[in-house]
Enzyme design. Structure first.
Site, PDB file in Angstrom:
ATOM      1  N   GLY A 182       2.579  -5.590   7.442  1.00  0.00           N
ATOM      2  CA  GLY A 182       1.622  -6.361   6.657  1.00  0.00           C
ATOM      3  C   GLY A 182       0.469  -6.784   7.531  1.00  0.00           C
ATOM      4  N   SER A 183      -0.184  -7.862   7.133  1.00  0.00           N
ATOM      5  CA  SER A 183      -1.419  -8.266   7.809  1.00  0.00           C
ATOM      6  C   SER A 183      -1.137  -8.960   9.149  1.00  0.00           C
ATOM      7  CB  SER A 183      -2.198  -9.212   6.893  1.00  0.00           C
ATOM      8  OG  SER A 183      -1.413 -10.350   6.645  1.00  0.00           O
ATOM      9  N   PRO A 201       9.810  -6.998  -1.306  1.00  0.00           N
ATOM     10  CA  PRO A 201       8.587  -6.199  -1.465  1.00  0.00           C
ATOM     11  C   PRO A 201       7.391  -7.097  -1.745  1.00  0.00           C
ATOM     12  CG  PRO A 201       9.979  -6.021  -3.424  1.00  0.00           C
ATOM     13  CD  PRO A 201      10.732  -6.876  -2.436  1.00  0.00           C
ATOM     14  N   GLU A 260     -10.786  -5.238   9.824  1.00  0.00           N
ATOM     15  CA  GLU A 260     -10.134  -4.270   8.950  1.00  0.00           C
ATOM     16  C   GLU A 260     -10.706  -4.377   7.531  1.00  0.00           C
ATOM     17  OE1 GLU A 260      -5.964  -5.099   7.989  1.00  0.00           O
ATOM     18  OE2 GLU A 260      -5.567  -2.963   8.161  1.00  0.00           O
ATOM     19  N   GLU A 295       4.550  -4.214  12.250  1.00  0.00           N
ATOM     20  CA  GLU A 295       3.524  -3.173  12.044  1.00  0.00           C
ATOM     21  C   GLU A 295       2.389  -3.857  11.306  1.00  0.00           C
ATOM     22  OE1 GLU A 295       3.822  -0.281  13.261  1.00  0.00           O
ATOM     23  OE2 GLU A 295       5.926   0.305  13.281  1.00  0.00           O
ATOM     24  N   LEU A 296       1.297  -4.127  12.003  1.00  0.00           N
ATOM     25  CA  LEU A 296       0.263  -5.002  11.419  1.00  0.00           C
ATOM     26  C   LEU A 296      -1.019  -4.231  11.134  1.00  0.00           C
ATOM     27  CD1 LEU A 296       1.090  -8.095  13.665  1.00  0.00           C
ATOM     28  CD2 LEU A 296       2.104  -7.403  11.494  1.00  0.00           C
ATOM     29  N   CYS A 333      -3.197   1.623   6.708  1.00  0.00           N
ATOM     30  CA  CYS A 333      -3.343   0.853   7.946  1.00  0.00           C
ATOM     31  C   CYS A 333      -3.999   1.625   9.078  1.00  0.00           C
ATOM     32  CB  CYS A 333      -1.993   0.318   8.392  1.00  0.00           C
ATOM     33  SG  CYS A 333      -0.775   1.604   8.668  1.00  0.00           S
ATOM     34  N   ASN A 387       0.797  -1.244   0.000  1.00  0.00           N
ATOM     35  CA  ASN A 387       0.000   0.000   0.000  1.00  0.00           C
ATOM     36  C   ASN A 387       0.823   1.283   0.000  1.00  0.00           C
ATOM     37  OD1 ASN A 387       0.709  -0.677   2.680  1.00  0.00           O
ATOM     38  ND2 ASN A 387      -0.940   0.569   3.478  1.00  0.00           N
TER      39      ASN A 387
HETATM   40  P1  NAD Z   1       0.343  -9.295   3.606  1.00  0.00           P
HETATM   41  O1  NAD Z   1       0.530  -9.620   5.036  1.00  0.00           O
HETATM   42  O2  NAD Z   1      -0.503 -10.160   2.779  1.00  0.00           O
HETATM   43  O3  NAD Z   1       1.768  -9.267   2.868  1.00  0.00           O
HETATM   44  C1  NAD Z   1       2.808  -8.397   3.289  1.00  0.00           C
HETATM   45  C2  NAD Z   1       4.132  -9.018   2.873  1.00  0.00           C
HETATM   46  O4  NAD Z   1       4.377 -10.176   3.666  1.00  0.00           O
HETATM   47  C3  NAD Z   1       4.223  -9.472   1.437  1.00  0.00           C
HETATM   48  O5  NAD Z   1       5.521  -9.131   0.962  1.00  0.00           O
HETATM   49  C4  NAD Z   1       4.029 -10.984   1.543  1.00  0.00           C
HETATM   50  O6  NAD Z   1       4.608 -11.696   0.479  1.00  0.00           O
HETATM   51  C5  NAD Z   1       4.724 -11.287   2.839  1.00  0.00           C
HETATM   52  N1  NAD Z   1       4.290 -12.476   3.596  1.00  0.00           N
HETATM   53  C6  NAD Z   1       3.027 -12.924   3.764  1.00  0.00           C
HETATM   54  N2  NAD Z   1       3.032 -13.998   4.598  1.00  0.00           N
HETATM   55  C7  NAD Z   1       4.312 -14.204   4.966  1.00  0.00           C
HETATM   56  C8  NAD Z   1       4.972 -15.161   5.834  1.00  0.00           C
HETATM   57  N3  NAD Z   1       4.290 -16.103   6.490  1.00  0.00           N
HETATM   58  N4  NAD Z   1       6.318 -15.065   5.985  1.00  0.00           N
HETATM   59  C9  NAD Z   1       7.023 -14.107   5.364  1.00  0.00           C
HETATM   60  N5  NAD Z   1       6.468 -13.196   4.521  1.00  0.00           N
HETATM   61  C10 NAD Z   1       5.118 -13.240   4.336  1.00  0.00           C
HETATM   62  O7  NAD Z   1      -0.170  -7.784   3.570  1.00  0.00           O
HETATM   63  P2  NAD Z   1      -0.689  -6.915   2.342  1.00  0.00           P
HETATM   64  O8  NAD Z   1      -1.999  -7.444   1.881  1.00  0.00           O
HETATM   65  O9  NAD Z   1       0.399  -6.709   1.328  1.00  0.00           O
HETATM   66  O10 NAD Z   1      -0.901  -5.501   3.079  1.00  0.00           O
HETATM   67  C11 NAD Z   1      -2.055  -5.202   3.771  1.00  0.00           C
HETATM   68  C12 NAD Z   1      -1.870  -5.353   5.266  1.00  0.00           C
HETATM   69  O11 NAD Z   1      -0.749  -4.606   5.732  1.00  0.00           O
HETATM   70  C13 NAD Z   1      -3.051  -4.801   6.037  1.00  0.00           C
HETATM   71  O12 NAD Z   1      -3.444  -5.683   7.041  1.00  0.00           O
HETATM   72  C14 NAD Z   1      -2.518  -3.520   6.647  1.00  0.00           C
HETATM   73  O13 NAD Z   1      -3.171  -3.090   7.788  1.00  0.00           O
HETATM   74  C15 NAD Z   1      -1.101  -3.858   6.887  1.00  0.00           C
HETATM   75  N6  NAD Z   1      -0.318  -2.627   7.009  1.00  0.00           N
HETATM   76  C16 NAD Z   1       0.110  -2.237   8.251  1.00  0.00           C
HETATM   77  C17 NAD Z   1       0.811  -1.047   8.410  1.00  0.00           C
HETATM   78  C18 NAD Z   1       1.305  -0.583   9.760  1.00  0.00           C
HETATM   79  O14 NAD Z   1       2.201   0.238   9.810  1.00  0.00           O
HETATM   80  N7  NAD Z   1       0.775  -1.076  10.857  1.00  0.00           N
HETATM   81  C19 NAD Z   1       1.087  -0.271   7.291  1.00  0.00           C
HETATM   82  C20 NAD Z   1       0.633  -0.693   6.051  1.00  0.00           C
HETATM   83  C21 NAD Z   1      -0.053  -1.889   5.925  1.00  0.00           C
END
Ligand code: NAD
Length: 478
Positions: A222-223, A171, A378, A244-245, A278, A147
């Site tokens: 990420g998530s 990434p 979310e 940071e989730l 997020c 994002n």
């Molecule tokens: P995602 O968790 O699907 O993927 C993020 C990254 O993690 C990707 O590069 C993916 O390939 C990798 N990944 C996924 N599972 C993994 C594992 N088990 N081991 C290692 N790597 C793994 O997230 P997304 O859909 O790209 O982004 C959306 C999420 O990110 C939302 O939940 C959002 O709230 C969160 N987010 C949080 C913040 C924050 O600062 N708190 C900021 C931006 C986005």
């Protein structure tokens, strides 16, 4: 494009690739390597070699290089922003702004580097000293979402480099191109090979990086499910984690609030980046006496926002892919089925310029109840749930009745009430009466399932340093 490892372009060892698409049309715009464990190994080995030199580079030189990279980012913001625009679908000006604003964070980290100190206990006996020093933690793995791929990478990379740590980053599958261009740019600016490696691939590559024994820290955005899986895997080799989730942040609008200002801030923040944000406002609790008046103001503003069709201008782009879009569709359908009022948006945009992407107009769901998905999960899309409450205290109770704790927002002219609500919020950041973008100088992160640790400012750099206590003894010659 290939991966960027050890200062050069490298294909996946398997020879396999994965497509990168334009979310506005669905068309494939490039292919990047589908990296696997062997590629993770190669990038980590490069970073480990670079660490041996970089950790000895004086701080002034690290600062000079990081600031040079920041300036190169500013100079190249239109080019890298254009790549981000193609892979993310966000309107171009917002993508260029992301690159320029992320450069500022590099400068801030660089300056924090010049203010890092260690300590020495006073009052030691003659011939004895206890010195506390701070060492870089080691090779860092940075895993980022789609994002804000450059901003969220700079949260990690800038702090790591200043602290003396090289980085291997993976990434998101959706947005690898801007990160690859940045790695090449930083290398051309003088950043030594191995300090900023980029490997591309899917979840399996991320898992290989996390499980590898050499890295000492995983910095992840990420998530929540991915964050939990990473924390569990990192425990196997006792790596540090910064996580940071997800978020599901609430705003409380009190009866005495400036409703125009509240509506303006909520609309701007809740729909930024098409809601793929997020710490956006995801749900609202509004005191009954001003409930309808606020709804009217929100609806007026939401309906004015435009969708940017493929190749055209507008306020909101499409959602990045069908998986992310499905959250919005599901939450809207669930709210409709449970009797909510859809005040604005609510249906996928179709027609010329929209059919190739997943476009959702800004959507307001009024009369939402706690059992609706919009008030519990979310969205990561341009949908806001709104409920009336009988008191600010009820708003706070509902806001905190969540497994998330990333951000909170309060609107009231009563400063004492505002302070009480801000202090009562279970959230890493709280805003009163307006919503500015999070500052680069102060800690950012979440409570509860929204994460572990903090990034940005001095706190961000410190999370890449280890304390070491040295007990020194010698025979006093005098
Ligand atoms: P995602 O968790 O699907 O993927 C993020 C990254 O993690 C990707 O590069 C993916 O390939 C990798 N990944 C996924 N599972 C993994 C594992 N088990 N081991 C290692 N790597 C793994 O997230 P997304 O859909 O790209 O982004 C959306 C999420 O990110 C939302 O939940 C959002 O709230 C969160 N987010 C949080 C913040 C924050 O600062 N708190 C900021 C931006 C986005």
């Amino acid at each position: 494009m290939d991966m960027f490892i050890d200062g050069g372009w490298v294909a996946a060892q398997s020879g396999q690739g994965m497509p990168v698409t334009d979310p506005t049309t669905g068309a494939v715009i490039d292919t990047v390597p589908l990296g696997e464990a062997a590629d993770a190994e190669r990038a980590i080995a490069s970073a480990a070699r670079a660490f041996e030199t970089w950790k000895r580079v004086p701080m002034a030189e690290r600062v000079r290089l990081v600031k040079a990279c920041a300036q190169a980012m500013r100079d190249q913001a239109p080019r890298i922003g254009a790549a981000l625009n193609r892979e993310l679908g966000r309107p171009l000006h917002g993508c260029i702004a992301e690159i320029a604003s992320s450069a500022n964070l590099l400068d801030i980290y660089a300056e924090e580097g010049l203010r890092l100190y260690a300590t020495q206990a006073l009052g030691s006996a003659p011939g004895e000293r206890i010195v506390v020093t701070r060492d870089p933690v080691g090779v860092v793995v940075a895993i980022t979402p789609f994002n804000y791929p450059i901003t969220l990478l700079m949260f990690k990379l800038g702090a790591a480099l200043i602290a003396g740590c090289p980085v291997v980053t993976k990434p998101s599958e959706d947005t690898p191109l801007s990160t690859l261009l940045l790695a090449e740019l930083f290398h051309a600016t003088g950043l030594p090979a191995g300090l900023f490696n980029v490997v591309t691939g899917a979840r399996a590559l991320g898992e290989a990086l996390v499980a590898h024994p050499v890295p000492r820290k995983i910095a992840f955005t990420g998530s929540v499910p991915a964050g939990k899986a990473i924390a569990a895997a990192a425990a196997g080799t006792m790596k540090r984690v910064t996580l940071e989730l997800g978020g599901h942040s609430a705003a409380i609008v009190c009866a005495d609030a400036d409703l125009d200002k509240a509506a303006e801030a909520i609309t701007r923040h809740g729909f930024a980046n098409s809601g793929q944000f997020c710490y956006r406002v995801n749900r609202l609790y509004v005191e009954r006496p001003v409930y309808e008046a606020l709804l009217e103001r929100l609806a007026t503003r939401a309906r004015k926002l435009t969708l940017a069709p493929a190749g055209g201008e507008g306020d909101l782009g499409p959602l990045v892919n069908a998986r992310i879009f499905a959250n919005s569709e599901q939450q809207i359908a669930d709210a409709r089925a449970k009797g909510a009022r859809i005040l604005a948006g609510g249906d996928r945009a179709t027609g010329a310029g929209y059919d190739g992407g997943c476009y959702m107009p800004p959507t307001l769901i009024a009369d939402a109840t706690p059992e609706m998905l919009i008030m519990r999960e979310e969205t990561f899309g341009p949908v806001i749930g709104i409920a009336p409450v009988d008191s600010p205290a009820e708003g706070l109770r509902l806001a905190n009745d969540s497994r998330f704790g990333l951000a909170g927002f309060v609107f009231t002219r009563d400063l004492a009430l505002g302070m009480a609500l801000c202090e009562g919020f279970e959230a890493g950041s709280v805003w009163l009466n307006d919503i500015q973008r999070a500052s680069h100088h102060v800690p950012f992160g979440g409570m509860k399932e929204s994460g572990l640790g903090r990034e940005k400012g001095r706190y961000g750099v410190e999370s890449y340093l280890e304390y070491k206590t040295m007990y020194l003894s010698w025979e006093p010659p005098l």
